[in-house]
Design an enzyme around this catalytic site. Structure first.
Site, PDB file in Angstrom:
ATOM      1  N   LEU A   2      29.245 -29.809 -37.940  1.00 13.93           N
ATOM      2  CA  LEU A   2      27.988 -29.339 -37.362  1.00 13.93           C
ATOM      3  C   LEU A   2      27.907 -27.815 -37.373  1.00 13.93           C
ATOM      4  O   LEU A   2      28.756 -27.133 -36.793  1.00 13.93           O
ATOM      5  CB  LEU A   2      27.843 -29.858 -35.932  1.00 13.93           C
ATOM      6  CG  LEU A   2      26.564 -29.438 -35.184  1.00 13.93           C
ATOM      7  CD1 LEU A   2      25.329 -30.019 -35.870  1.00 13.93           C
ATOM      8  CD2 LEU A   2      26.631 -29.878 -33.724  1.00 13.93           C
ATOM      9  N   ASP A   3      26.864 -27.292 -38.040  1.00 14.38           N
ATOM     10  CA  ASP A   3      26.559 -25.855 -38.055  1.00 14.38           C
ATOM     11  C   ASP A   3      27.704 -25.004 -38.589  1.00 14.38           C
ATOM     12  O   ASP A   3      27.825 -23.821 -38.244  1.00 14.38           O
ATOM     13  CB  ASP A   3      26.168 -25.361 -36.654  1.00 14.38           C
ATOM     14  CG  ASP A   3      24.899 -26.023 -36.144  1.00 14.38           C
ATOM     15  OD1 ASP A   3      24.046 -26.385 -36.972  1.00 14.38           O
ATOM     16  OD2 ASP A   3      24.768 -26.191 -34.912  1.00 14.38           O
ATOM     17  N   GLU A   4      28.551 -25.574 -39.445  1.00  8.11           N
ATOM     18  CA  GLU A   4      29.686 -24.814 -39.959  1.00  8.11           C
ATOM     19  C   GLU A   4      29.715 -24.758 -41.486  1.00  8.11           C
ATOM     20  O   GLU A   4      30.725 -24.380 -42.085  1.00  8.11           O
ATOM     21  CB  GLU A   4      30.997 -25.393 -39.419  1.00  8.11           C
ATOM     22  CG  GLU A   4      31.156 -25.211 -37.916  1.00  8.11           C
ATOM     23  CD  GLU A   4      32.543 -25.594 -37.420  1.00  8.11           C
ATOM     24  OE1 GLU A   4      33.438 -25.822 -38.264  1.00  8.11           O
ATOM     25  OE2 GLU A   4      32.728 -25.661 -36.197  1.00  8.11           O
TER      26      GLU A   4
END
Length: 300
Positions: A243-245
């Site tokens: 997530l979001d990486e």
């Protein structure tokens, strides 16, 4: 609006029918640029633009983006790609030929907030984002009138964590029907499953309303306000299972102070989000991004 854009798209395709881009990543060593340039010259191509980057001249990776014109390119493309394999093998290259006239078929995902969607639609309408927007998919019906006013198909597919599998099955069916090559998450506030992401590796661009890696996940403005930050930002990145990486494409920031409450920070943030996402999409469409591990090389 759609007919006007179709006319523009056809003109763009015609004007760029003989133009292509060559993206290369390989171990750094002498002779790479000379070999590639010589190959293109031998095949009647004229290099219009060339950028290169050496990660580490002693044993690192080497990156090239070349844009070239070649008369009769569409008839020659198969021969050129096949012939280039000899150079590619010699230098252990990962390479791709991208043809400028082949506009990327794009789907935009959106939830309730439409500021990023509107920016993309206007940039597309004005000819600043060169792509074929095939459809917009949303878990709310709110933006239907806006999207359909541009002559773009709109699909309302309710989605939440309880029905995520069924929703994604419907979405994937639509994406396959439209031959989608790029997905833009324009503030689509649902987490995509690994199964969904695996269908479009390095083809999903997200806008996160935070200057990552700060405030990953939900409610970043509220957490930024509580922390008393002096800069807020937005990050556009490729979507991965983490997530979001995923690899970051572009970021932007604006200064805030103690007088700005959460609502005011969100207003400032929406402006940043619009511009950051638009730039990231434009660079992807222009084949200016090469992904290396969890990082990106961006050629201006």
């Amino acid at each position: 609006m759609l007919n006007d854009h179709l006319t523009f798209s056809e003109e763009f395709r015609t004007e760029n029918k003989d133009r292509a881009r060559l993206l290369i990543q390989c171990p750094d060593q002498p002779g790479i640029v000379a070999a590639v340039s010589g190959f293109l010259q031998e095949n009647g191509a004229n290099i219009i633009d060339s950028n290169q980057y050496s990660q580490n001249p002693e044993g690192g990776q080497f990156f090239i983006r070349m844009e070239f014109e070649c008369p009769g390119l569409m008839e020659k493309r198969e021969k050129i790609e096949t012939s280039f394999s000899e150079i590619s093998t010699k230098f252990h290259m990962h390479h791709e030929f991208r043809y400028v006239s082949s506009l990327k078929k794009t789907a935009i995902f959106v939830s309730k907030e439409t500021h990023c969607l509107m920016e993309l639609l206007w940039e597309w309408k004005n000819g600043d984002l060169i792509m074929d927007i095939e459809c917009v998919i949303s878990n709310y019906d709110d933006s239907r009138d806006l999207v359909e006013s541009f002559g773009i198909p709109f699909y309302h597919i309710p989605a939440n964590k309880d029905i995520r599998k069924d929703a994604e099955e419907q979405q994937l069916k639509i994406l396959k029907q439209h031959g989608i090559e790029l997905i833009i998450l324009a503030r689509y506030m649902q987490i995509l499953t690994p199964d969904f992401v695996s269908n479009y590796p390095e083809q999903i661009i997200n806008i996160h309303h935070s200057f990552l890696p700060a405030f990953i996940g939900a409610r970043p403005y509220e957490r930024a306000y509580a922390r008393g930050v002096k800069l807020i930002g937005a990050t556009s990145h490729y979507v991965t299972d983490d997530l979001d990486e995923g690899p970051i494409i572009e970021q932007g920031v604006e200064r805030v102070d103690h007088r700005d409450n959460v609502a005011e920070m969100k207003k400032i943030g929406r402006k940043i989000e619009r511009s950051v996402l638009s730039r990231a999409v434009k660079w992807h469409l222009q084949d200016r991004v090469i992904i290396t591990g969890n990082k990106t090389v961006i050629f201006s």
